[in-house]
Design an enzyme around this catalytic site. Structure first.
Site, PDB file in Angstrom:
ATOM      1  N   LYS A 135     -57.019  30.180  46.155  1.00 20.96           N
ATOM      2  CA  LYS A 135     -56.985  31.047  47.413  1.00 20.96           C
ATOM      3  C   LYS A 135     -57.101  29.874  48.440  1.00 20.96           C
ATOM      4  O   LYS A 135     -58.075  29.134  48.671  1.00 20.96           O
ATOM      5  CB  LYS A 135     -58.313  31.732  47.673  1.00 20.96           C
ATOM      6  CG  LYS A 135     -58.293  32.820  48.643  1.00 20.96           C
ATOM      7  CD  LYS A 135     -57.974  32.370  50.179  1.00 20.96           C
ATOM      8  CE  LYS A 135     -58.989  31.878  50.927  1.00 20.96           C
ATOM      9  NZ  LYS A 135     -58.786  31.392  52.282  1.00 20.96           N
ATOM     10  N   GLU A 177     -68.146  21.033  46.574  1.00 18.38           N
ATOM     11  CA  GLU A 177     -67.633  19.831  47.115  1.00 18.38           C
ATOM     12  C   GLU A 177     -67.822  19.837  48.650  1.00 18.38           C
ATOM     13  O   GLU A 177     -66.791  20.610  49.003  1.00 18.38           O
ATOM     14  CB  GLU A 177     -66.412  19.083  46.627  1.00 18.38           C
ATOM     15  CG  GLU A 177     -66.130  17.575  46.833  1.00 18.38           C
ATOM     16  CD  GLU A 177     -65.937  17.087  48.055  1.00 18.38           C
ATOM     17  OE1 GLU A 177     -66.668  17.294  49.067  1.00 18.38           O
ATOM     18  OE2 GLU A 177     -64.751  17.338  48.480  1.00 18.38           O
ATOM     19  N   CYS A 220     -63.479  14.722  53.604  1.00 21.15           N
ATOM     20  CA  CYS A 220     -64.867  15.059  53.163  1.00 21.15           C
ATOM     21  C   CYS A 220     -65.704  13.747  52.845  1.00 21.15           C
ATOM     22  O   CYS A 220     -66.681  13.401  53.205  1.00 21.15           O
ATOM     23  CB  CYS A 220     -64.930  15.965  51.925  1.00 21.15           C
ATOM     24  SG  CYS A 220     -63.573  15.366  50.648  1.00 21.15           S
ATOM     25  N   GLU A 250     -72.329  16.433  59.923  1.00 20.15           N
ATOM     26  CA  GLU A 250     -70.565  15.990  59.729  1.00 20.15           C
ATOM     27  C   GLU A 250     -69.921  16.595  60.672  1.00 20.15           C
ATOM     28  O   GLU A 250     -69.946  17.546  61.219  1.00 20.15           O
ATOM     29  CB  GLU A 250     -70.323  16.726  58.492  1.00 20.15           C
ATOM     30  CG  GLU A 250     -68.913  16.314  58.024  1.00 20.15           C
ATOM     31  CD  GLU A 250     -68.609  17.113  56.513  1.00 20.15           C
ATOM     32  OE1 GLU A 250     -68.706  18.410  56.509  1.00 20.15           O
ATOM     33  OE2 GLU A 250     -67.880  16.110  55.815  1.00 20.15           O
TER      34      GLU A 250
HETATM   35  P1  NDP Z   1     -65.008  26.632  55.381  1.00 19.10           P
HETATM   36  O1  NDP Z   1     -65.992  26.085  54.515  1.00 19.10           O
HETATM   37  O2  NDP Z   1     -65.247  28.066  55.732  1.00 19.10           O
HETATM   38  O3  NDP Z   1     -63.575  26.953  54.601  1.00 19.10           O
HETATM   39  C1  NDP Z   1     -63.480  25.969  53.472  1.00 19.10           C
HETATM   40  C2  NDP Z   1     -62.691  27.147  52.488  1.00 19.10           C
HETATM   41  O4  NDP Z   1     -63.406  28.408  52.083  1.00 19.10           O
HETATM   42  C3  NDP Z   1     -61.374  27.881  53.291  1.00 19.10           C
HETATM   43  O5  NDP Z   1     -60.462  28.026  52.117  1.00 19.10           O
HETATM   44  C4  NDP Z   1     -61.686  29.133  53.624  1.00 19.10           C
HETATM   45  O6  NDP Z   1     -60.623  30.016  53.683  1.00 19.10           O
HETATM   46  C5  NDP Z   1     -62.727  29.623  52.641  1.00 19.10           C
HETATM   47  N1  NDP Z   1     -63.887  30.428  52.827  1.00 19.10           N
HETATM   48  C6  NDP Z   1     -64.039  30.824  53.949  1.00 19.10           C
HETATM   49  N2  NDP Z   1     -65.356  31.814  53.957  1.00 19.10           N
HETATM   50  C7  NDP Z   1     -65.431  32.143  52.872  1.00 19.10           C
HETATM   51  C8  NDP Z   1     -66.156  33.150  52.121  1.00 19.10           C
HETATM   52  N3  NDP Z   1     -66.852  33.836  52.702  1.00 19.10           N
HETATM   53  N4  NDP Z   1     -65.670  33.152  50.655  1.00 19.10           N
HETATM   54  C9  NDP Z   1     -65.192  32.358  49.683  1.00 19.10           C
HETATM   55  N5  NDP Z   1     -64.186  31.447  50.663  1.00 19.10           N
HETATM   56  C10 NDP Z   1     -64.465  31.397  52.003  1.00 19.10           C
HETATM   57  O7  NDP Z   1     -64.665  25.721  56.332  1.00 19.10           O
HETATM   58  P2  NDP Z   1     -63.930  25.691  57.873  1.00 19.10           P
HETATM   59  O8  NDP Z   1     -62.601  25.783  57.627  1.00 19.10           O
HETATM   60  O9  NDP Z   1     -64.641  26.814  58.484  1.00 19.10           O
HETATM   61  O10 NDP Z   1     -64.442  24.481  58.488  1.00 19.10           O
HETATM   62  C11 NDP Z   1     -65.803  24.051  59.044  1.00 19.10           C
HETATM   63  C12 NDP Z   1     -66.335  23.066  58.631  1.00 19.10           C
HETATM   64  O11 NDP Z   1     -66.437  22.861  57.208  1.00 19.10           O
HETATM   65  C13 NDP Z   1     -65.700  21.840  59.236  1.00 19.10           C
HETATM   66  O12 NDP Z   1     -65.905  21.333  60.386  1.00 19.10           O
HETATM   67  C14 NDP Z   1     -66.159  20.701  58.097  1.00 19.10           C
HETATM   68  O13 NDP Z   1     -67.427  20.424  58.464  1.00 19.10           O
HETATM   69  C15 NDP Z   1     -66.221  21.503  56.962  1.00 19.10           C
HETATM   70  N6  NDP Z   1     -65.097  21.382  55.888  1.00 19.10           N
HETATM   71  C16 NDP Z   1     -65.477  20.529  54.830  1.00 19.10           C
HETATM   72  C17 NDP Z   1     -64.286  20.285  54.060  1.00 19.10           C
HETATM   73  C18 NDP Z   1     -64.624  19.224  52.981  1.00 19.10           C
HETATM   74  O14 NDP Z   1     -63.466  18.732  52.255  1.00 19.10           O
HETATM   75  N7  NDP Z   1     -65.709  19.257  52.499  1.00 19.10           N
HETATM   76  C19 NDP Z   1     -63.137  21.019  54.202  1.00 19.10           C
HETATM   77  C20 NDP Z   1     -63.103  21.941  55.178  1.00 19.10           C
HETATM   78  C21 NDP Z   1     -64.238  21.903  56.043  1.00 19.10           C
HETATM   79  P3  NDP Z   1     -60.018  30.180  55.165  1.00 19.10           P
HETATM   80  O15 NDP Z   1     -59.924  28.895  55.958  1.00 19.10           O
HETATM   81  O16 NDP Z   1     -58.694  30.980  55.041  1.00 19.10           O
HETATM   82  O17 NDP Z   1     -61.226  31.233  55.834  1.00 19.10           O
END
Ligand code: NDP
Length: 482
Positions: free
Chosen positions: A179, A254, A288, A384
């Site tokens: 996904k 992660e 990250c 972060e």
């Molecule tokens: P999320 O953690 O919400 O999203 C990461 C992934 O999880 C996306 O594929 C998202 O899908 C999916 N997701 C969201 N909600 C659910 C759920 N309930 N169940 C399963 N999967 C889910 O991050 P955001 O995109 O909202 O970003 C917000 C913050 O997260 C950033 O500012 C950053 O701090 C952190 N982040 C950290 C990352 C890393 O590499 N460690 C990567 C991205 C974000 P979808 O986007 O389609 O909703």
């Protein structure tokens, strides 16, 4: 960008076929460089996840499950070669979708090819042990795939994160349901189609784009999934772990970090400088393992702030196709989050800031900013940001450096710059992090290097050979033969 696509992103790839999502719904696709709507992607839901899990189950119990390890390795190696051949088109797609400068997108595509080369070569080198036991017994262990693995991938490095999780899962014989993030799903779909082209059996890799709260939540709660790999935020990671716990399914989380680079007064500053800045602004800080905290010994503090500040002032920000030092952020939402952090830095000293030139009005741009003299407990030194914002924090001695470095909820990566070999060893032991770099820093780098966090940075390891253990389960066979 859409002219580069050879597939319809409003469809899912399930069981080796392009299929419209069950409700036929789509989500708009935006270009971060301009903010313009440039197409539509599939809005998959629970029914599509059901179909994808069923197809993965059939592959795992069927053709893919029976494929010998060496053949799995050949397929992954061939896929790696095809990805390397398509590096330019994949880079253009990723740059347009994520907004990252072309050269950074190209590096991601090459990293994906390298993951496939690495895991393709490793597929037939993972084996169990024989264990000395009681008289009359022969005991051995088998490393077996979990079965169906779920992969939730964020928008910041889709290709690299697919390489490290899906690559290792396929190498060990799992069948995958992926996904991707709604903000960046195009290279996930492209990758799965290339896998089909090199002969990956149908159902071994299924991709369902859609919202996290719909397709993502359905995948993590699905009773037919045997392992979940998640990369993203702490809040969503905790929800994923809760959902997996209900099915008693292992998860790899992660979740990012607040990674420090620690610069001692005997450091080779010239060598350190490019790493200090790049690790903060690479992918516009949406990394990250970004190094968002620079800890510097007080004697060097003024000089380092000046040197880094000058680099910040010279940074060029532009559209992904302009291929400059930084592009836009991924989305209007992310821009709002980062601007909120910048506002909380009001009153702090700014050591350097990039000037935003003539940029498209609707693009999601922020000026990379370096704050200096920041207290270790300030929100900018604790939370972060996930944007191009770094802070410089002074320290007096080694003990204080360790205390500040370990003084957040996170523990993903750290860098230490010193010429003193004994200090390097002491610091490597004292720092709480999944990776410590001595006189270098590898934000996201190193296919071969086990990677993952402690504390709120998550748990479990991906990358390197270690990932192969995570994507397998161990069976002990005890035979009594007298
Ligand atoms: P999320 O953690 O919400 O999203 C990461 C992934 O999880 C996306 O594929 C998202 O899908 C999916 N997701 C969201 N909600 C659910 C759920 N309930 N169940 C399963 N999967 C889910 O991050 P955001 O995109 O909202 O970003 C917000 C913050 O997260 C950033 O500012 C950053 O701090 C952190 N982040 C950290 C990352 C890393 O590499 N460690 C990567 C991205 C974000 P979808 O986007 O389609 O909703």
């Amino acid at each position: 960008m859409l002219q580069d696509l050879w597939f319809d992103p409003a469809k899912c790839l399930i069981g080796g076929e392009w299929v419209a999502p069950s409700g036929g719904a789509t989500l708009p696709l935006f270009d971060p460089s301009t903010g313009e709507e440039i197409g539509a992607i599939a809005r998959g839901g629970a029914a599509d996840i059901d179909a994808a899990v069923a197809s993965a189950t059939a592959a795992w119990q069927g053709a893919w499950g029976r494929t010998p390890a060496a053949e799995r390795g050949r397929i992954l190696t061939a896929l790696g070669r095809l990805v390397a051949e398509k590096v330019d088109v994949l880079a253009r797609i990723e740059a347009a979708d994520v907004g990252k400068p072309l050269k950074q997108a190209r590096a991601d595509a090459l990293a994906l090819a390298r993951y496939l080369e690495f895991y393709g070569g490793a597929a037939d080198k993972l084996h169990g042990d024989t264990i000395p036991y009681l008289d009359g017994y022969t005991v051995y262990t088998l490393r077996e795939p979990h079965g169906v693995t779920g992969h939730i991938v964020p928008w910041n490095y889709p290709m690299q994160i697919i390489g490290r999780s899906v690559g290792a899962a396929l190498a060990t014989g799992n069948a995958c349901v992926l996904k991707p993030a709604e903000d960046a799903c195009l290279t996930a779909l492209a990758f799965a189609d290339l896998a089909r082209q090199v002969g990956l059996p149908e159902g071994a890799l299924n991709v369902v784009p859609g919202l996290g709260s719909e397709a993502g939540a359905a995948l993590t709660a699905h009773p037919g999934v045997h392992h979940i790999s998640f990369t993203g935020s702490v809040a969503t990671g905790a929800m994923v772990q809760e959902a997996a716990a209900r099915n008693v399914v292992p998860v790899t989380l992660e979740l990012g970090g607040k990674s420090p680079q620690i610069v001692f007064e005997d450091a080779d500053l010239e060598a350190a400088l490019p790493f200090l800045v790049n690790a903060g602004i690479q992918n516009c800080g949406q990394t990250c393992s970004a190094s968002s905290r620079i800890l510097v010994q007080r004697k060097l503090y003024e000089q380092l702030a000046e040197f880094m500040g000058a680099r910040y002032a010279a940074l060029r920000v532009g559209r992904a196709v302009d291929d400059l030092d930084a592009g836009p952020l991924i989305s209007a939402k992310q821009k709002g989050l980062v601007e909120g952090f910048l506002a909380r830095g009001e009153g702090l000293e700014i050591a350097g800031q990039a000037q935003l030139g003539d940029l498209p009005d609707g693009g999601y741009y922020v000026a990379p900013t370096l704050f200096s003299g920041v207290a270790p407990d300030h929100t900018l030194a604790q939370d972060e940001v996930f944007g191009p914002v770094q802070v410089i924090i002074p320290f007096d001695d080694e003990a204080e450096a360790v205390q500040i470095a370990n003084g957040t909820d996170y523990g993903l990566v750290a860098g230490v710059w010193t010429r003193d070999g004994a200090r390097q060893m002491r610091m490597a032991k004292a720092i709480r992090a999944g990776q410590v770099f001595l006189n270098n820093y590898g934000a996201g780098g190193g296919v071969e290097l086990p990677f993952g966090g402690i504390g709120k940075s998550g748990h479990g390891r991906e990358k390197g050979f270690e990932a192969l253990y995570g994507f397998t389960t161990l069976k002990t066979v005890a035979a009594f033969h007298g």
